[in-house]
Design an enzyme around this catalytic site. Structure first.
Site: not given
Length: 561
Positions: A320-321, A495-497
């Site tokens: 994630d980021h 919110f980038h899983p």
């Protein structure tokens, strides 16, 4: 529309009731699932069922761009997940928004259109030994569904599509303080960019967004509404999947359908004559697989689930980021903080949007972006800025009372690897989410270097007239150790899983799907969402997820039977 049994295509269960049968059952009506449903139902001979655990997207705030503030953290539209306590974040627990609504995360996300860097996809191709995942091979699948506002123009046509379903527009407002930040970034050596999506996204400029004329453009509007009258497509909301139906074959196992959690009007099971396609995202897809007995055997045994097919990689490789949100107070600048301090400011915002579909209510969470290197020795742009003319403690919290801007920065290629694991055999129990942010020395160094670069940009002459003062984390923190610890205090998910069912060859112990997205060892089961990424892309992940779904749809249609 409800699930129904086709009298010509159903199977009798042990108690004599009929299980509806479809050619394709798609689990998850988010970004990927909506596109898949569109593409697979184009063949009128195929019956397609699209299942979504959440409700319809008929909530006003799904469609007003600024409505993400009211959708994230709202049980009407969000799964309300949270991480485990994160050691790298000094023991903090983060909210982990995931869309639980028709359209999935495309209905609650930041609307930023970003493909990443060509090297991301070329790296996948090398890792997989399959040129089908190279940048050159993937680019046509980005363009296939794109309707870019400049897509037909000379210089843009080779990289962008026009007339597709997925609308990409420029933002409908600008801010003087953001223009000044962009000028300061250029003074710091970051070039200007008019297009982040040609394979090299280095530069600074305003993000492009998935909107149409001031409204959010989600996957429902793009891919479902145009085909809602197809008689062979059924879309069912409020349908949570309990587990997959797997049956033994001479060659192993085959996915033959799904079992649903009890719900009014829904059958207990639905069967798939051709394929089951999981598009439930990087959290939901591994959860469903594990509940179905597909995953790490020790985990399954620990929760009383008999392993049907041991795949150690299911739920592993979570990436994630993490964004580190630096806040700078300013003087003499127009910011959203100042506008909303008064009732007439709020009224003006509402009226502007009502009559023109412009202004702050048309904003994405971040307007200005920049891609650059955290330090000169980095071989490529490895960090991304999201810059906002506002400040707040967290999305969903009130804006600060003083004028300020936020410069969030994230490490595009984190070395940390986490996991998603079920907590129990109950589908309704949220899984354990452990991203392991800042768990590597390199990630902590990039975090410290990123904060230093943020300060250097803020000190450039272009911003001097606004007298920026660092409010968070604070200039008293200077050492690598201090800055890494402070990054843990103020960092939050962007919110980038991705990556929890990653692609890989059959001999790869951590791989879950092959290069055509078929689950290893289980026939007629495919995954088509962000969970299949071997490594996270260098940017926001919604557009790459659509590309993955587009590739999956083409391979499914080409498959025999």
């Amino acid at each position: 529309m409800g699930i129904f049994a086709d009298p010509e295509r159903s199977e009798r269960t042990m108690n004599g009731e009929e299980d509806p049968v479809y050619d394709y059952v798609i689990v998850g009506a988010g970004t990927a699932g909506c596109l898949l449903a569109n593409r697979l139902s184009a063949d009128r001979r195929c019956r397609v069922l699209l299942l979504e655990a959440g409700p319809r997207d008929d909530y006003l705030w799904v469609h007003v761009p600024v409505g993400y503030l009211y959708c994230i953290g709202n049980p009407r539209t969000d799964w309300l997940y949270a991480t485990e306590p994160e050691p790298g974040l000094n023991g903090r627990v983060l909210r982990y928004p995931r869309g639980k609504v028709l359209g999935g995360c495309s209905s609650i996300n930041g609307m930023i259109y970003m493909r990443g860097q060509a090297r991301d996809y070329d790296g996948w191709a090398r890792q997989l030994g399959d040129a089908a995942w190279s940048w050159d091979a993937c680019l046509p699948y980005f363009m296939r569904h794109e309707d870019h506002w400049r897509g037909a123009e000379r210089g843009f046509a080779p990289y962008h599509g026009a007339g597709g379903e997925w609308r990409v527009e420029r933002q409908r407002l600008s801010w003087e303080i953001l223009d000044a930040f962009a000028a300061a970034a250029r003074e710091a050596g970051i070039p200007a960019s008019e297009d982040f999506n040609r394979g090299d996204n280095e530069g600074v400029g305003y993000f492009e967004v998935n909107q149409r004329a001031g409204w959010r453009w989600n996957a429902v509007k793009a891919f479902l509404r145009p085909v809602r009258r197809r008689p062979n497509l059924v879309v069912q909301t409020g349908a949570q999947v309990a587990r997959l139906l797997l049956e033994p074959t001479p060659d192993g196992l085959r996915a033959v359908g799904i079992e649903l959690c009890p719900a009014p009007g829904a059958p207990p099971r639905v069967r798939a004559a051709r394929e089951v396609v999981l598009a439930a995202g990087a959290i939901g897809t591994p959860q469903i697989l594990q509940l179905s007995g597909v995953g790490p055997a020790p985990l399954l045994h620990a929760h009383g689930i008999a392993p049907r097919h041991a795949l150690a990689g299911v739920g592993a490789n979570l990436q994630d980021h993490l964004q580190i949100r630096a806040v700078f107070g300013v003087a003499g600048a127009r910011t959203l903080n100042g506008i909303v301090r008064s009732w007439h400011g709020k009224a003006g915002i509402a009226l502007q949007y009502l009559f023109t579909r412009r202004g702050p209510m048309s904003m994405s969470p971040s307007q200005l972006g920049a891609f650059t290197r955290s330090a000169p020795e980095q071989p490529w742009p490895n960090i991304e800025f999201h810059v906002q003319p506002l400040s707040l403690d967290a999305f969903g919290e009130p804006l600060h009372r003083t004028d300020a801007f936020t410069a969030s920065v994230c490490n595009l290629n984190p070395g940390a690897r986490g996991h998603v694991r079920i907590r129990s055999a109950r589908p309704e129990d949220a899984p354990c989410i452990q991203p392991n942010y800042l768990s590597t020395d390199e990630d902590r160094k990039v975090a410290a270097d990123s904060l230093r670069l943020t300060r250097r940009i803020a000190a450039m002459p272009a911003l001097a007239r606004y007298r920026p003062q660092e409010l968070k984390p604070g200039m008293q923190y200077c050492s690598d150790e201090d800055l890494a610890r402070l990054a843990g205090d103020i960092g939050t998910t962007i919110f980038h899983p991705v990556g929890t069912c990653r692609m890989g060859a059959a001999g790869d112990a951590g791989a879950v799907v092959d290069a055509r997205l078929r689950v290893h060892g289980i026939a007629a089961l495919r995954v088509a969402d962000a969970s299949v990424m071997p490594t996270i892309t260098s940017g926001n992940t919604n557009a790459p997820t659509l590309m993955i779904a587009e590739r999956a749809a083409a391979w499914i249609v080409a498959a025999p039977g």
